[in-house]
Design a protein around this motif. Structure first.
Motif, mmCIF file in Angstrom:
data_model
loop_
_atom_site.group_PDB
_atom_site.id
_atom_site.type_symbol
_atom_site.label_atom_id
_atom_site.label_comp_id
_atom_site.label_asym_id
_atom_site.label_seq_id
_atom_site.Cartn_x
_atom_site.Cartn_y
_atom_site.Cartn_z
ATOM 1 N N UNK A 1 0.833 -1.213 0.000
ATOM 2 C CA UNK A 1 0.000 0.000 0.000
ATOM 3 C C UNK A 1 0.864 1.258 0.000
ATOM 4 N N UNK A 2 1.985 1.217 0.725
ATOM 5 C CA UNK A 2 2.891 2.369 0.757
ATOM 6 C C UNK A 2 3.439 2.661 -0.631
ATOM 7 N N UNK A 3 3.811 1.628 -1.359
ATOM 8 C CA UNK A 3 4.319 1.826 -2.725
ATOM 9 C C UNK A 3 3.240 2.419 -3.627
ATOM 10 N N UNK A 4 2.004 1.920 -3.492
ATOM 11 C CA UNK A 4 0.914 2.459 -4.309
ATOM 12 C C UNK A 4 0.645 3.920 -3.987
ATOM 13 N N UNK A 5 0.622 4.241 -2.697
ATOM 14 C CA UNK A 5 0.369 5.630 -2.293
ATOM 15 C C UNK A 5 1.483 6.533 -2.795
ATOM 16 N N UNK A 6 2.726 6.081 -2.695
ATOM 17 C CA UNK A 6 3.864 6.882 -3.139
ATOM 18 C C UNK A 6 3.797 7.149 -4.639
ATOM 19 N N UNK A 7 3.465 6.127 -5.422
ATOM 20 C CA UNK A 7 3.343 6.321 -6.877
ATOM 21 C C UNK A 7 2.216 7.285 -7.206
ATOM 22 N N UNK A 8 1.104 7.149 -6.500
ATOM 23 C CA UNK A 8 -0.047 8.026 -6.750
ATOM 24 C C UNK A 8 0.300 9.482 -6.450
ATOM 25 N N UNK A 9 0.977 9.715 -5.306
ATOM 26 C CA UNK A 9 1.355 11.077 -4.931
ATOM 27 C C UNK A 9 2.326 11.674 -5.944
ATOM 28 N N UNK A 10 3.270 10.863 -6.415
ATOM 29 C CA UNK A 10 4.220 11.343 -7.429
ATOM 30 C C UNK A 10 3.485 11.774 -8.697
ATOM 31 N N UNK A 11 2.536 10.957 -9.145
ATOM 32 C CA UNK A 11 1.794 11.291 -10.368
ATOM 33 C C UNK A 11 1.000 12.572 -10.195
ATOM 34 N N UNK A 12 0.384 12.744 -9.015
ATOM 35 C CA UNK A 12 -0.395 13.953 -8.769
ATOM 36 C C UNK A 12 0.499 15.191 -8.806
ATOM 37 N N UNK A 13 1.662 15.103 -8.155
ATOM 38 C CA UNK A 13 2.567 16.264 -8.138
ATOM 39 C C UNK A 13 3.142 16.549 -9.520
ATOM 40 N N UNK A 14 3.411 15.519 -10.304
ATOM 41 C CA UNK A 14 3.908 15.729 -11.666
ATOM 42 C C UNK A 14 2.837 16.397 -12.522
ATOM 43 N N UNK A 15 1.570 15.975 -12.364
ATOM 44 C CA UNK A 15 0.477 16.593 -13.120
ATOM 45 C C UNK A 15 0.272 18.046 -12.710
ATOM 46 N N UNK A 16 0.581 18.367 -11.448
ATOM 47 C CA UNK A 16 0.455 19.754 -10.975
ATOM 48 C C UNK A 16 1.657 20.606 -11.356
ATOM 49 N N UNK A 17 2.611 20.020 -12.096
ATOM 50 C CA UNK A 17 3.798 20.736 -12.588
ATOM 51 C C UNK A 17 4.653 21.295 -11.454
ATOM 52 N N UNK A 18 4.792 20.520 -10.384
ATOM 53 C CA UNK A 18 5.694 20.917 -9.319
ATOM 54 C C UNK A 18 7.141 20.710 -9.761
ATOM 55 N N UNK A 19 8.053 21.425 -9.083
ATOM 56 C CA UNK A 19 9.475 21.276 -9.386
ATOM 57 C C UNK A 19 9.898 19.820 -9.202
ATOM 58 N N UNK A 20 10.697 19.260 -10.136
ATOM 59 C CA UNK A 20 11.142 17.864 -9.987
ATOM 60 C C UNK A 20 11.842 17.598 -8.663
ATOM 61 N N UNK A 21 12.662 18.558 -8.207
ATOM 62 C CA UNK A 21 13.357 18.370 -6.938
ATOM 63 C C UNK A 21 12.374 18.295 -5.790
ATOM 64 N N UNK A 22 11.392 19.196 -5.782
ATOM 65 C CA UNK A 22 10.381 19.199 -4.722
ATOM 66 C C UNK A 22 9.535 17.936 -4.784
ATOM 67 N N UNK A 23 9.211 17.487 -5.992
ATOM 68 C CA UNK A 23 8.418 16.263 -6.149
ATOM 69 C C UNK A 23 9.152 15.068 -5.573
ATOM 70 N N UNK A 24 10.417 14.912 -5.926
ATOM 71 C CA UNK A 24 11.189 13.769 -5.422
ATOM 72 C C UNK A 24 11.359 13.825 -3.909
ATOM 73 N N UNK A 25 11.631 15.028 -3.399
ATOM 74 C CA UNK A 25 11.842 15.155 -1.959
ATOM 75 C C UNK A 25 10.571 14.830 -1.178
ATOM 76 N N UNK A 26 9.446 15.416 -1.563
ATOM 77 C CA UNK A 26 8.201 15.167 -0.844
ATOM 78 C C UNK A 26 7.776 13.707 -0.944
ATOM 79 N N UNK A 27 7.975 13.118 -2.117
ATOM 80 C CA UNK A 27 7.612 11.713 -2.290
ATOM 81 C C UNK A 27 8.492 10.809 -1.421
ATOM 82 N N UNK A 28 9.793 11.088 -1.380
ATOM 83 C CA UNK A 28 10.688 10.286 -0.542
ATOM 84 C C UNK A 28 10.389 10.488 0.941
ATOM 85 N N UNK A 29 10.098 11.733 1.324
ATOM 86 C CA UNK A 29 9.770 12.008 2.725
ATOM 87 C C UNK A 29 8.493 11.275 3.129
#
Length: 278
Positions: free
Chosen positions: A39-67
């Protein structure tokens, strides 16, 4: 040492009874662990996709997803050991003490971490910007959590700690769409100033990389002991800036040669004084 068969049987029966009684907790704990990891992996992938669709900075996307990934893993681990019947309050206290010890020993790194967060959130720079900071300049290649990576014009890699970067002055040459060049051309006192200025204006108008709006400024900058200094301030887009810079100098020199105007060479104070004494 002689073992009593009856005693062995008693221990075995006790172990089996404890295992039978504890097996539901053990099974449910491992079910929670494996299902939680998935479930953690699924949630992490979903959050990454949402942030990418919102055009967030790649660095911020990776950091928030890893955190988020590590926070969910810690919560899952605490739930796992709690399901096994292990007291979690003491475990959390140990984690807190470890975190305090690590924090005290890594104060410099935490400062860089905080600086990285400020840079990512407030965005004074972004990947692809050409900046000058901490005595160096280059193109931002990557904004990491602790350091920012720059590539210089001669293809050298520079790492600047984010703590120093966020607390110091940053000149961002790419934040605005257009940029002005500040050139100085020195001519001799025998030159007609108005004629020289008109030639420079014609050169600027004939260069398509020089923006007509805002208009370039051409005026007398200074009167030195050896030359008349003319300030030439044309505007260009960031993409055309350095090409325009070089072309302006070259085209002005060629136009002056055709008009018979001599560009005054730079004369230092010591050499000028020595020449006067002779």
């Amino acid at each position: 040492m002689n073992l009593d068969p009856n005693q062995v049987t008693t221990y075995a029966n006790t172990f089996i009874n404890v295992l039978i009684d504890y097996s539901p907790k053990l099974i449910s704990a491992f079910v929670i662990l494996f299902v939680g990891l998935y479930a953690v992996r699924l949630i992490n992938r979903f959050i990454r996709r949402v942030m990418i669709k919102r055009n967030l900075e790649p660095t911020l996307t990776n950091f928030l997803a890893d955190l988020l990934l590590w926070v969910l893993r810690v919560i899952l681990f605490v739930s796992f050991i709690s399901k096994l019947g292990i007291e979690t309050s003491s475990f959390v206290a140990i984690l807190g003490a470890m975190g305090l010890a690590v924090g005290l020993s890594l104060q410099g790194s935490l400062s860089n971490f905080a600086g990285g967060m400020l840079i990512i959130l407030f965005k004074p720079i972004k990947v692809g910007d050409f900046i000058e900071a901490q005595g160096v300049s280059g193109t931002v290649n990557e904004i990491q959590i602790f350091v920012t990576k720059l590539i210089t014009t001669n293809n050298q890699t520079i790492f600047i700690p984010n703590g120093s970067l966020s607390n110091g002055n940053i000149i961002n040459y790419s934040m605005e769409q257009i940029r002005r060049a500040d050139l100085t051309i020195a001519i001799s006192y025998a030159t007609n100033i108005k004629e020289a200025i008109e030639i420079i204006k014609v050169v600027l108008k004939s260069n398509p990389k020089v923006l007509q709006t805002p208009a370039a400024d051409v005026s007398v900058k200074n009167l030195t002991d050896s030359a008349i200094q003319i300030a030439v301030r044309p505007w260009a887009t960031n993409e055309d800036f350095w090409t325009m810079y070089a072309e302006t100098l070259q085209n002005c020199k060629e136009a002056f040669d055709e008009a018979g105007i001599r560009i005054q060479p730079f004369v230092t104070e010591s050499s000028y004084t020595h020449k006067s004494l002779e």
